[in-house]
Design a protein around this motif. Structure first.
Motif, short mmCIF file in Angstrom:
data_model
loop_
_atom_site.label_atom_id
_atom_site.label_comp_id
_atom_site.label_asym_id
_atom_site.label_seq_id
_atom_site.Cartn_x
_atom_site.Cartn_y
_atom_site.Cartn_z
N GLU A 173 0.83 -1.20 0.00
CA GLU A 173 0.00 0.00 0.00
C GLU A 173 0.87 1.25 0.00
O GLU A 173 0.55 2.24 -0.68
CB GLU A 173 -0.93 -0.01 1.22
CG GLU A 173 -2.03 -1.06 1.14
CD GLU A 173 -2.75 -1.23 2.47
OE1 GLU A 173 -2.39 -0.52 3.43
OE2 GLU A 173 -3.66 -2.07 2.53
N TYR A 185 -1.93 -5.85 -6.48
CA TYR A 185 -2.26 -5.66 -5.07
C TYR A 185 -3.59 -6.33 -4.74
O TYR A 185 -3.71 -7.00 -3.70
CB TYR A 185 -2.33 -4.17 -4.75
CG TYR A 185 -2.88 -3.87 -3.37
CD1 TYR A 185 -2.06 -3.98 -2.25
CD2 TYR A 185 -4.20 -3.50 -3.19
CE1 TYR A 185 -2.55 -3.72 -0.99
CE2 TYR A 185 -4.70 -3.23 -1.93
CZ TYR A 185 -3.88 -3.34 -0.83
OH TYR A 185 -4.37 -3.09 0.42
N GLN A 186 -4.58 -6.16 -5.60
CA GLN A 186 -5.88 -6.80 -5.36
C GLN A 186 -5.75 -8.31 -5.37
O GLN A 186 -6.37 -9.01 -4.55
CB GLN A 186 -6.89 -6.34 -6.42
CG GLN A 186 -7.26 -4.88 -6.34
CD GLN A 186 -7.88 -4.51 -4.99
OE1 GLN A 186 -8.61 -5.29 -4.39
NE2 GLN A 186 -7.57 -3.31 -4.52
N LYS A 234 -1.69 -1.90 -8.91
CA LYS A 234 -2.99 -1.94 -8.23
C LYS A 234 -3.71 -3.26 -8.50
O LYS A 234 -4.35 -3.83 -7.59
CB LYS A 234 -3.86 -0.76 -8.69
CG LYS A 234 -3.35 0.58 -8.20
CD LYS A 234 -4.25 1.72 -8.66
CE LYS A 234 -3.76 3.05 -8.09
NZ LYS A 234 -4.61 4.19 -8.51
N LYS A 235 -3.59 -3.76 -9.72
CA LYS A 235 -4.20 -5.06 -10.05
C LYS A 235 -3.53 -6.18 -9.25
O LYS A 235 -4.21 -7.06 -8.69
CB LYS A 235 -4.08 -5.32 -11.54
CG LYS A 235 -4.73 -6.62 -11.99
CD LYS A 235 -4.61 -6.79 -13.50
CE LYS A 235 -5.25 -8.10 -13.94
NZ LYS A 235 -5.12 -8.29 -15.42
N ILE A 283 2.22 1.79 -3.45
CA ILE A 283 1.19 2.30 -4.36
C ILE A 283 0.99 3.80 -4.14
O ILE A 283 0.85 4.57 -5.09
CB ILE A 283 -0.14 1.54 -4.17
CG1 ILE A 283 0.00 0.12 -4.74
CG2 ILE A 283 -1.29 2.27 -4.86
CD1 ILE A 283 -1.22 -0.75 -4.55
N ASP A 296 1.56 6.53 -6.92
CA ASP A 296 0.50 7.49 -7.25
C ASP A 296 1.04 8.92 -7.25
O ASP A 296 0.73 9.71 -8.15
CB ASP A 296 -0.65 7.37 -6.23
CG ASP A 296 -1.76 6.46 -6.74
OD1 ASP A 296 -2.01 6.47 -7.97
OD2 ASP A 296 -2.36 5.76 -5.93
N ASP A 305 -1.18 0.87 -12.83
CA ASP A 305 -2.36 0.02 -12.99
C ASP A 305 -2.02 -1.44 -12.70
O ASP A 305 -2.81 -2.17 -12.07
CB ASP A 305 -2.92 0.15 -14.41
CG ASP A 305 -3.53 1.52 -14.67
OD1 ASP A 305 -3.87 2.21 -13.68
OD2 ASP A 305 -3.66 1.90 -15.85
#
Length: 224
Positions: A38, A130-131, A127-128, A41, A45, A124
């Motif tokens: 996190e 991370y999910q 984040k993908k 990220i 960002d 992107d």
């Protein structure tokens, strides 16, 4: 910035066994990995936002430079129409400088635009990923908790069937049997004692009755 994600992807593939081997708590370690991801990220960002702002600034400067080039071109044409060649020449000289600046700015903007696209694509992907890691973390934590529960139950069951527990149980069973034997012996003794007392009571009762009948008979026969 993005190296941590690659490291986490490798670690999470075999994290459960590795953590157990190192006597680490998988639940806590996976939570820490997610917090680190996190943080990465958020850092990405911020970097992408700065890059986008820089790319927009270069695009604006490039457009402004190109607009000045067109302006000097128009001014040079106006000077020619007014038969002022000297003014037209000055306009064209300034136009050449502006064209050079515009070309440099355009190259910088194109590079910035390409870098922005790459960074946004990587963000992107982060984040993908991370999910995906989040879903896997939840599954791994559930497995870890299940394994802990099974281990605890197995240890408890093992303790129940241990030699110490079994011997202690057998010892208590012997004590209960001893208590029951003592209770039965006490009851038998009490029963024998009561039976003997009743026998003497019957004997005394019978003797008294016989004596009374004997006395009555003697009285009746004048032998009293």
């Amino acid at each position: 910035m993005f190296k941590f994600f690659k490291r986490v992807s490798t670690v999470v593939g075999s994290e459960l066994n590795a953590m157990i081997d190192k006597a680490e708590d998988p639940v806590k370690m996976l939570d820490q990995y997610m917090r680190d991801m996190e943080s990465d990220i958020r850092e990405a960002d911020s970097a992408v936002a700065k890059q986008v702002a820089n790319e927009k600034m270069l695009k604006r400067k490039t457009d402004d430079a190109q607009a000045k080039v067109e302006k000097r071109q128009n001014q040079a044409e106006q000077a020619i129409e007014a038969d002022d060649e000297d003014l037209a020449k000055r306009a064209l000289e300034d136009k050449a400088d502006l064209e050079h600046q515009a070309e440099l700015l355009k190259e910088s903007w194109e590079q910035a635009n390409q870098d922005t696209s790459e960074l946004q694509h990587k963000l992107d992907e982060m984040k993908k990923e991370y999910q995906q890691m989040k879903l896997k973390k939840d599954a791994l934590q559930a497995r870890a908790e299940t394994a802990k529960t099974k281990t605890k139950m197995n240890r408890t069951m093992s303790a129940i069937g241990s030699d110490d527990s079994r011997k202690g149980f057998e010892r208590m069973e012997e004590k209960v049997l001893q208590y029951e034997a003592e209770a039965d012996t006490s009851e038998d003794y009490s029963h024998e004692s009561r039976s003997l007392d009743k026998a003497f009571e019957r004997l005394n009762t019978n003797n008294s009755k016989v004596n009374d009948e004997l006395a009555e008979l003697k009285k009746k026969m004048g032998k009293d």
